[in-house]
Scaffold this active site. Structure first.
Site, PDB file in Angstrom:
ATOM      1  N   GLY A 608       0.775  -1.230   0.000  1.00 50.42           N
ATOM      2  CA  GLY A 608       0.000   0.000   0.000  1.00 50.42           C
ATOM      3  C   GLY A 608       0.809   1.284   0.000  1.00 50.42           C
ATOM      4  N   ASP A 609       2.136   1.220   0.172  1.00 48.75           N
ATOM      5  CA  ASP A 609       2.926   2.453   0.215  1.00 48.75           C
ATOM      6  C   ASP A 609       4.376   2.171  -0.189  1.00 48.75           C
ATOM      7  OD1 ASP A 609       3.294   5.172   0.548  1.00 48.75           O
ATOM      8  OD2 ASP A 609       3.666   5.040   2.699  1.00 48.75           O
ATOM      9  N   VAL A 610       4.558   1.549  -1.353  1.00 51.37           N
ATOM     10  CA  VAL A 610       5.901   1.235  -1.837  1.00 51.37           C
ATOM     11  C   VAL A 610       6.543   2.520  -2.344  1.00 51.37           C
ATOM     12  CG1 VAL A 610       7.252  -0.123  -3.470  1.00 51.37           C
ATOM     13  CG2 VAL A 610       5.158  -1.083  -2.485  1.00 51.37           C
ATOM     14  N   ASN A 614      10.674   3.715   2.119  1.00 52.41           N
ATOM     15  CA  ASN A 614      10.333   2.462   2.784  1.00 52.41           C
ATOM     16  C   ASN A 614      11.236   1.313   2.342  1.00 52.41           C
ATOM     17  OD1 ASN A 614       8.293   3.404   4.447  1.00 52.41           O
ATOM     18  ND2 ASN A 614       6.688   3.095   2.914  1.00 52.41           N
ATOM     19  N   SER A 657       1.649   7.343  -1.163  1.00 58.85           N
ATOM     20  CA  SER A 657       2.324   8.635  -1.107  1.00 58.85           C
ATOM     21  C   SER A 657       2.297   9.287  -2.474  1.00 58.85           C
ATOM     22  CB  SER A 657       3.776   8.462  -0.636  1.00 58.85           C
ATOM     23  OG  SER A 657       3.800   7.912   0.669  1.00 58.85           O
TER      24      SER A 657
END
Length: 799
Positions: A608-610, A614, A657
């Site tokens: 969900g937020d690669v 991260n 993001s």
């Protein structure tokens, strides 16, 4: 008519939804307001429900409802199903529940209900399902439950229940699932459990039961799960176990069992998991075990087994975990282990094994954890293993040699030196030629091998639950300066990451989650699940802590910062700080980690937020994807000061993001595996071009459109990072580079249907490089605890 569902994404007061239902009460007898339908409530059940005499089914599970349990029994004369699970109800079970004489299904699990389980629970003569798991009940289990002759499922796990298992349970001839795990039950397992002819699941793990395993359990032919781990059982494992022809799981780890492993277990053709570790078993590994051809986990750790590993072990074609560490096995390692193509974990450490390491082990492409230390092995470490695993995998074998141990092998008869492999932190040798290796044979990771919590340490009645090395909450407070700003490493959408350097020199990264979010039992369950997710390219969760509003997650410390910081440094040096082999291996590492989440976790995990912030690097510059699986542990909201490499930026995107979110996720607010693939494609484009996605105006042009336009106009020099333009057009590296461009564009296709899966992405990226070619031989997922590193606290926000 079907059940009444209050509208999707229901956020207003529950009383309004009840009013809607009351208008239709003559037409519908079922009311469902579960979070699984898109609702999330923070309220109490209104009194209006008490007047709904037609109500037959009530389901308000998985919300944030609180207060005392409702007392509407006088009006619910037709109620057959009641589910209040996964809320925050408190208090005790009310005697008024006795009025619910028609009740067949009662699920009050995962709440804060306390007191004793009242004996009147045995008055619900029609009850088929009784689930009180995950509450705070104490005292003894009422024997009156043994009178519920229609009962099919009884789940009382995770309580403070004591006393013995009521003998009256032996009369529940319709019982299929009996789950009493995680209590403080004493006494023995009633021998008359053989009367439970319908029993499929018997889960008694995590109690204080003593005595022998009943000899006649073998009469339960329908039994599929027998879990007796972490008790005080002794004596032999009965040979009658071999008669449980439908048994899939047999767990008896952490008892005091002795004698030999019955060869009759080899008759269990459906057995997938056999865990008998941490007992006092003797004798050899029966060759008959290898007849269990669907076996996925074989764990015999820490016993007193002798003899050799059976040579027919190659028959276990589905085996994913083979753990026989800390025994007294001798002889050589059978080369047939190399036939176990699905093997993820192989641990033969702390035995008396001799001979050389079979080169056939190089053929196990799925192998992520290898430990052969503490034996008497000799000869050269096969190069394919030495390059994939670090020195600890081969330590304490006095006669081994090879590059990973920094021990040169003897000269050959022709006078040549043995091959020595040196792995550089930045520059990695490239395997020449295109080697296509299918990763589709790597199947889902089997979670059962993890033994859960190994150690709990109490200090001032506060616990840090660690999967390996114990630390205390007091240690963490000291190591982070009471969570002082000076120790902040980064701020993410889920919380703040702190550097914690303990007195012994060990360093952890501690994520402090915001207040609120899930309640304690759900938090523990999710954290335990994440603790079992292990892959060399994923951040490893080492432990967790929860007390009141304080929620912590303990990770390995990543000494070399994030990909975002590395890209920024490369941009300042014209790209030369990050050559193509390193970029390729970073992309491949992230792809492997993401593919593992998507295809080998059960259930699959959507990140969900690669994004580059991260992706972190350990001391050997191996890439680790972080921040996965946290949406169910925390109330997701933007943390003030969250950075994506820009100190002034603050994400307001509801999912992911800015710049990395797929078009469909931006529209629907829902993430998926396909949206993860898109985000990975953006990261890959960023690696190739050195351009940050947030530099583009989303309304007019994004990084994908810009790359396509530059390619169409042939402006290659302006498109890609300058260092990449220096590649030899006739080299394998140039082929890799062009392939990576194609992969990035495939991943960022506008239509999710047109995007490849991450498994296919890994397959394509591996097309020009051997599978074993990694930038380091470290594998943090296989290590019991992080290494000691320099403990200078440095502000590293955004890194």
């Amino acid at each position: 008519m079907g059940p009444f569902h209050c509208g999707q994404a229901f956020t207003f007061a529950i009383s309004e939804c009840v009013q809607q239902f009351l208008l239709r009460k003559g037409a519908c007898g079922a009311f469902k307001l579960s979070k699984s339908t898109g609702n999330f409530l923070n309220a109490t059940i209104p009194a209006e429900f008490g007047s709904i005499s037609s109500l037959q089914s009530l389901d308000v599970s998985r919300n944030n409802l609180s207060g005392e349990l409702p007392d509407f029994s006088a009006g619910w004369i037709h109620l057959r199903s009641l589910s209040l699970s996964s809320n925050s109800f408190s208090g005790s079970l009310l005697p008024q529940l006795l009025e619910l004489t028609t009740l067949e299904f009662l699920d009050l699990s995962e709440n804060n209900i306390s007191g004793t389980i009242p004996s009147f629970i045995g008055s619900f003569s029609s009850l088929r399902i009784l689930n009180l798991a995950g509450n705070k009940f104490l005292g003894e289990i009422p024997s009156s439950i043994g009178g519920l002759l229609a009962l099919q499922v009884l789940d009382l796990r995770g309580q403070n229940l004591s006393g013995s298992i009521p003998e009256e349970f032996t009369g529940l001839s319709n019982l299929q699932d009996l789950v009493l795990a995680g209590n403080s039950l004493t006494g023995s397992i009633p021998p008359a459990f053989s009367n439970l002819v319908s029993l499929k699941v018997l889960d008694l793990q995590g109690n204080r039961l003593t005595g022998n395993i009943p000899l006649n359990l073998g009469t339960l032919e329908g039994l599929t799960v027998l879990s007796l781990s972490n008790n005080l059982l002794y004596g032999n494992i009965p040979t009658s176990i071999g008669q449980c022809s439908n048994l899939i799981v047999f767990e008896a780890t952490g008892n005091e069992l002795n004698g030999s492993i019955p060869m009759e277990i080899g008759k269990l053709e459906k057995l997938e998991k056999l865990e008998l570790g941490f007992n006092s078993l003797t004798g050899s590994m029966p060759p008959q075990l290898c007849n269990c051809t669907v076996l996925q986990t074989l764990d015999l750790e820490a016993n007193h087994l002798t003899g050799e590993i059976p040579s027919n072990i190659g028959q276990l074609k589905n085996l994913q975990e083979l753990i026989v560490k800390e025994n007294s096995l001798n002889g050589s390692i059978p080369s047939e282990i190399g036939d176990l193509k699905k093997l993820l974990t192989l641990d033969l450490s702390m035995n008396n094994l001799t001979g050389t390491i079979p080169t056939s082990l190089e053929n196990i492409s799925c192998l992520t954890q290898l430990n052969l230390s503490g034996n008497q092995l000799g000869g050269a470490i096969p190069e394919g293993l030495g390059s994939r695993f670090n020195a600890s995998s081969f330590a304490r074998n006095a006669f081994l040699c090879g590059a990973s141990l920094n021990v040169s092998c003897p000269r050959s008869r022709k006078g040549g030196l043995g091959k020595q492999v040196f792995i550089s932190v930045v520059v990695v040798s490239v395997a020449v030629g295109i080697i296509s290796v299918s990763v589709l044979t790597c199947i889902a990771l089997h979670f059962g091998g993890n033994k859960g919590v190994r150690t709990s340490v109490v200090q001032y009645e506060q616990k840090i639950v660690m999967f390996y090395s114990p630390i205390t909450y007091a240690n963490v407070l000291e190591a982070t300066g009471q969570f002082d700003e000076e120790h902040v490493l980064s701020r993410t959408r889920y919380g703040i990451m702190f550097k914690a350097c303990l007195q012994d020199g060990t360093v952890f990264s501690i994520m402090k989650l915001p207040e609120g979010g899930v309640e304690e039992t759900a938090f523990r369950q999710e954290a335990e699940m994440l603790g079992r997710v292990k892959h060399r390219n994923l951040a490893v969760l080492r432990g967790y802590y929860i007390a009141g509003d304080v929620k912590l997650l303990v990770y390995d410390y990543m000494a070399n910062g994030s990909l975002a910081a590395l890209l920024q440094e490369a941009a300042q040096q014209g790209g030369h700080a990050l050559n193509w082999p390193m970029r390729h291996l970073i992309a491949l590492g992230v792809a492997r980690g993401l593919s593992f989440l998507h295809s080998q976790c059960n259930p699959p995990i959507v990140h969900g937020d690669v994004k580059p912030t991260n992706v972190y690097f350990d001391a050997d510059f191996e890439a680790h994807l972080s921040d996965f699986g946290l949406e169910r542990l925390s109330t997701v909201e933007t943390i003030p000061g969250e950075r994506d490499g820009d100190p002034s930026s603050s994400s307001t995107t509801p999912v992911g993001s800015t710049g990395y979110v797929s078009p469909e996720a931006s529209l629907t607010g829902q993430v998926s595996r396909e949206s993860d693939v898109y985000s990975f494609g953006i990261v890959l484009l960023e690696l190739l071009t050195g351009q940050r996605p947030v530099m583009f105006n989303e309304q007019e042009e994004n990084i994908v459109k810009w790359v396509k336009r530059q390619l169409q106009t042939g402006q290659m020099d302006e498109l890609f990072d300058p260092s990449l333009m220096e590649l030899d057009a006739d080299s394998t590296e140039w082929e890799e580079f062009l392939l990576a461009v194609k992969v990035a564009l495939l991943c960022t296709a506008p239509d999710p249907v047109d995007r490849p899966s991450m498994t296919e992405v890994v397959f394509m990226l591996e097309g020009c490089r051997a599978v074993g070619d990694h930038p380091s031989s470290s594998d943090p997922a296989s290590q019991p605890s992080p290494s000691q590193v320099e403990c200078n606290v440095e502000g590293m926000e955004g890194s």
